[in-house]
Design a protein around this motif. Structure first.
Motif, PDB file in Angstrom:
ATOM      1  N   LEU A 100       6.130  19.698  -0.811  1.00 31.94           N
ATOM      2  CA  LEU A 100       6.820  18.513  -1.306  1.00 31.94           C
ATOM      3  C   LEU A 100       6.283  17.285  -0.580  1.00 31.94           C
ATOM      4  O   LEU A 100       6.363  17.192   0.648  1.00 31.94           O
ATOM      5  N   GLN A 101       5.747  16.366  -1.354  1.00 35.76           N
ATOM      6  CA  GLN A 101       5.123  15.150  -0.810  1.00 35.76           C
ATOM      7  C   GLN A 101       5.896  13.950  -1.328  1.00 35.76           C
ATOM      8  O   GLN A 101       6.323  13.925  -2.480  1.00 35.76           O
ATOM      9  N   VAL A 102       6.072  12.953  -0.465  1.00 31.30           N
ATOM     10  CA  VAL A 102       6.698  11.700  -0.898  1.00 31.30           C
ATOM     11  C   VAL A 102       5.691  10.571  -0.806  1.00 31.30           C
ATOM     12  O   VAL A 102       4.766  10.595   0.016  1.00 31.30           O
ATOM     13  N   ALA A 103       5.877   9.596  -1.675  1.00 30.02           N
ATOM     14  CA  ALA A 103       5.091   8.364  -1.646  1.00 30.02           C
ATOM     15  C   ALA A 103       5.987   7.271  -1.088  1.00 30.02           C
ATOM     16  O   ALA A 103       7.141   7.137  -1.508  1.00 30.02           O
ATOM     17  N   GLU A 104       5.457   6.521  -0.141  1.00 30.72           N
ATOM     18  CA  GLU A 104       6.203   5.424   0.481  1.00 30.72           C
ATOM     19  C   GLU A 104       5.448   4.114   0.311  1.00 30.72           C
ATOM     20  O   GLU A 104       4.219   4.085   0.387  1.00 30.72           O
ATOM     21  N   ARG A 105       6.213   3.061   0.114  1.00 29.30           N
ATOM     22  CA  ARG A 105       5.651   1.714   0.139  1.00 29.30           C
ATOM     23  C   ARG A 105       6.558   0.893   1.045  1.00 29.30           C
ATOM     24  O   ARG A 105       7.766   0.819   0.808  1.00 29.30           O
ATOM     25  N   ASP A 106       5.992   0.291   2.063  1.00 25.70           N
ATOM     26  CA  ASP A 106       6.769  -0.497   3.031  1.00 25.70           C
ATOM     27  C   ASP A 106       7.968   0.286   3.569  1.00 25.70           C
ATOM     28  O   ASP A 106       9.088  -0.209   3.607  1.00 25.70           O
ATOM     29  N   SER A 107       7.722   1.544   3.957  1.00 26.26           N
ATOM     30  CA  SER A 107       8.734   2.433   4.539  1.00 26.26           C
ATOM     31  C   SER A 107       9.857   2.814   3.570  1.00 26.26           C
ATOM     32  O   SER A 107      10.893   3.318   3.994  1.00 26.26           O
ATOM     33  N   THR A 108       9.668   2.568   2.277  1.00 26.59           N
ATOM     34  CA  THR A 108      10.651   2.949   1.266  1.00 26.59           C
ATOM     35  C   THR A 108      10.041   4.020   0.372  1.00 26.59           C
ATOM     36  O   THR A 108       8.926   3.856  -0.118  1.00 26.59           O
ATOM     37  N   VAL A 109      10.772   5.110   0.175  1.00 24.32           N
ATOM     38  CA  VAL A 109      10.296   6.181  -0.697  1.00 24.32           C
ATOM     39  C   VAL A 109      10.308   5.686  -2.142  1.00 24.32           C
ATOM     40  O   VAL A 109      11.315   5.178  -2.623  1.00 24.32           O
ATOM     41  N   VAL A 110       9.168   5.843  -2.817  1.00 20.72           N
ATOM     42  CA  VAL A 110       9.032   5.348  -4.197  1.00 20.72           C
ATOM     43  C   VAL A 110       8.620   6.444  -5.177  1.00 20.72           C
ATOM     44  O   VAL A 110       8.478   6.192  -6.371  1.00 20.72           O
ATOM     45  N   GLY A 111       8.435   7.669  -4.685  1.00 19.99           N
ATOM     46  CA  GLY A 111       8.069   8.761  -5.582  1.00 19.99           C
ATOM     47  C   GLY A 111       7.953  10.062  -4.826  1.00 19.99           C
ATOM     48  O   GLY A 111       7.976  10.079  -3.587  1.00 19.99           O
ATOM     49  N   MET A 126       0.827  -1.175   0.000  1.00 21.70           N
ATOM     50  CA  MET A 126       0.000   0.000   0.000  1.00 21.70           C
ATOM     51  C   MET A 126       0.881   1.253   0.000  1.00 21.70           C
ATOM     52  O   MET A 126       1.875   1.324   0.711  1.00 21.70           O
ATOM     53  N   ILE A 127       0.499   2.227  -0.785  1.00 20.65           N
ATOM     54  CA  ILE A 127       1.258   3.470  -0.896  1.00 20.65           C
ATOM     55  C   ILE A 127       0.707   4.492   0.094  1.00 20.65           C
ATOM     56  O   ILE A 127      -0.499   4.722   0.160  1.00 20.65           O
ATOM     57  N   GLN A 128       1.606   5.097   0.850  1.00 20.76           N
ATOM     58  CA  GLN A 128       1.259   6.159   1.791  1.00 20.76           C
ATOM     59  C   GLN A 128       1.919   7.454   1.324  1.00 20.76           C
ATOM     60  O   GLN A 128       3.052   7.425   0.847  1.00 20.76           O
ATOM     61  N   LEU A 129       1.223   8.571   1.480  1.00 19.55           N
ATOM     62  CA  LEU A 129       1.803   9.874   1.179  1.00 19.55           C
ATOM     63  C   LEU A 129       2.084  10.617   2.473  1.00 19.55           C
ATOM     64  O   LEU A 129       1.337  10.503   3.435  1.00 19.55           O
ATOM     65  N   ARG A 130       3.177  11.373   2.461  1.00 20.83           N
ATOM     66  CA  ARG A 130       3.543  12.191   3.618  1.00 20.83           C
ATOM     67  C   ARG A 130       4.462  13.313   3.157  1.00 20.83           C
ATOM     68  O   ARG A 130       5.001  13.277   2.052  1.00 20.83           O
ATOM     69  N   GLU A 131       4.651  14.296   4.034  1.00 18.18           N
ATOM     70  CA  GLU A 131       5.561  15.399   3.721  1.00 18.18           C
ATOM     71  C   GLU A 131       6.999  14.911   3.721  1.00 18.18           C
ATOM     72  O   GLU A 131       7.373  14.013   4.481  1.00 18.18           O
ATOM     73  N   ALA A 132       7.794  15.529   2.870  1.00 24.77           N
ATOM     74  CA  ALA A 132       9.218  15.203   2.802  1.00 24.77           C
ATOM     75  C   ALA A 132       9.944  15.770   4.016  1.00 24.77           C
ATOM     76  O   ALA A 132       9.549  16.804   4.569  1.00 24.77           O
ATOM     77  N   LEU A 133      11.007  15.111   4.412  1.00 22.66           N
ATOM     78  CA  LEU A 133      11.846  15.541   5.521  1.00 22.66           C
ATOM     79  C   LEU A 133      13.156  16.103   4.984  1.00 22.66           C
ATOM     80  O   LEU A 133      13.667  15.642   3.963  1.00 22.66           O
ATOM     81  N   ARG A 134      13.689  17.077   5.677  1.00 23.46           N
ATOM     82  CA  ARG A 134      14.922  17.745   5.236  1.00 23.46           C
ATOM     83  C   ARG A 134      16.061  16.757   4.965  1.00 23.46           C
ATOM     84  O   ARG A 134      16.769  16.878   3.969  1.00 23.46           O
ATOM     85  N   ASP A 135      16.244  15.789   5.859  1.00 22.65           N
ATOM     86  CA  ASP A 135      17.375  14.867   5.690  1.00 22.65           C
ATOM     87  C   ASP A 135      17.179  13.884   4.528  1.00 22.65           C
ATOM     88  O   ASP A 135      18.114  13.189   4.144  1.00 22.65           O
ATOM     89  N   GLU A 136      15.986  13.860   3.944  1.00 22.24           N
ATOM     90  CA  GLU A 136      15.721  12.993   2.789  1.00 22.24           C
ATOM     91  C   GLU A 136      16.065  13.645   1.451  1.00 22.24           C
ATOM     92  O   GLU A 136      16.072  12.971   0.426  1.00 22.24           O
ATOM     93  N   LEU A 137      16.308  14.947   1.441  1.00 30.62           N
ATOM     94  CA  LEU A 137      16.456  15.663   0.180  1.00 30.62           C
ATOM     95  C   LEU A 137      17.536  15.093  -0.742  1.00 30.62           C
ATOM     96  O   LEU A 137      17.295  14.966  -1.945  1.00 30.62           O
ATOM     97  N   PRO A 138      18.725  14.711  -0.244  1.00 29.98           N
ATOM     98  CA  PRO A 138      19.710  14.120  -1.161  1.00 29.98           C
ATOM     99  C   PRO A 138      19.192  12.831  -1.831  1.00 29.98           C
ATOM    100  O   PRO A 138      19.350  12.652  -3.047  1.00 29.98           O
TER     101      PRO A 138
END
Length: 152
Positions: free
Chosen positions: A52-63, A1-13
């Motif tokens: 900025l929104q990220v999509a996660e699947r199983d705690s892995t960013v996928v989009g 299942m895909i979850q959406l959430r806000e991006a975190l600063r340390d994820e930007l790279p």
């Protein structure tokens, strides 16, 4: 299942690298991708000036998707999906987030400067061609400019 959430600063790279991997699916060579790196790199200040929104699947960013809203106008700045998941619905989910968020923030239209390879996706989402825009990375290169009316 895909979850959406806000991006975190340390994820930007890592998100910037995702943008590059996703852009490369259109068959661009290394020289082209090197020139695009700056445009596709997310900066910390963008967390205050854009959404900025990220999509996660199983705690892995996928989009990811990034929009900027100014008055009644929104710009879809980025929408990228891990190459292995293209066609899986992640892009459609992120685009739905982008349009709903832009609408909620008062925008009535969204402009997209699309990669030529991605233009058919945006057409399927309901965007229409609205001319061309100069590439921010490649002098002389023109990109399809697309527009999505949000007041539907």
């Amino acid at each position: 299942m895909i979850q959406l959430r806000e991006a975190l600063r340390d994820e930007l790279p890592g998100l910037s690298e995702l943008c590059l991997r996703s852009k490369a699916v259109w068959g661009y060579d290394d020289a082209f991708m090197t020139v695009c790196r700056t445009e596709l790199t997310l900066r910390p200040d963008e967390l205050q000036s854009t959404h900025l929104q990220v999509a996660e699947r199983d705690s892995t960013v996928v989009g990811l998707a990034q929009i900027k809203v100014t008055g009644e106008d929104a710009d879809l700045l980025k929408l990228f999906v891990e190459p292995a998941l293209l066609g899986s619905g992640v892009g459609r989910l992120l685009f739905a987030w982008a349009t709903a968020s832009a609408r909620r923030l008062g925008a009535v239209r969204m402009t997209i400067e699309a990669d030529p390879g991605a233009a058919p996706f945006y057409e399927r989402m309901g965007a229409r061609h609205a001319g061309f825009a100069p590439s921010q990375s490649i002098p002389g290169r023109m990109l399809p400019r697309m527009q999505m009316e949000l007041n539907r």
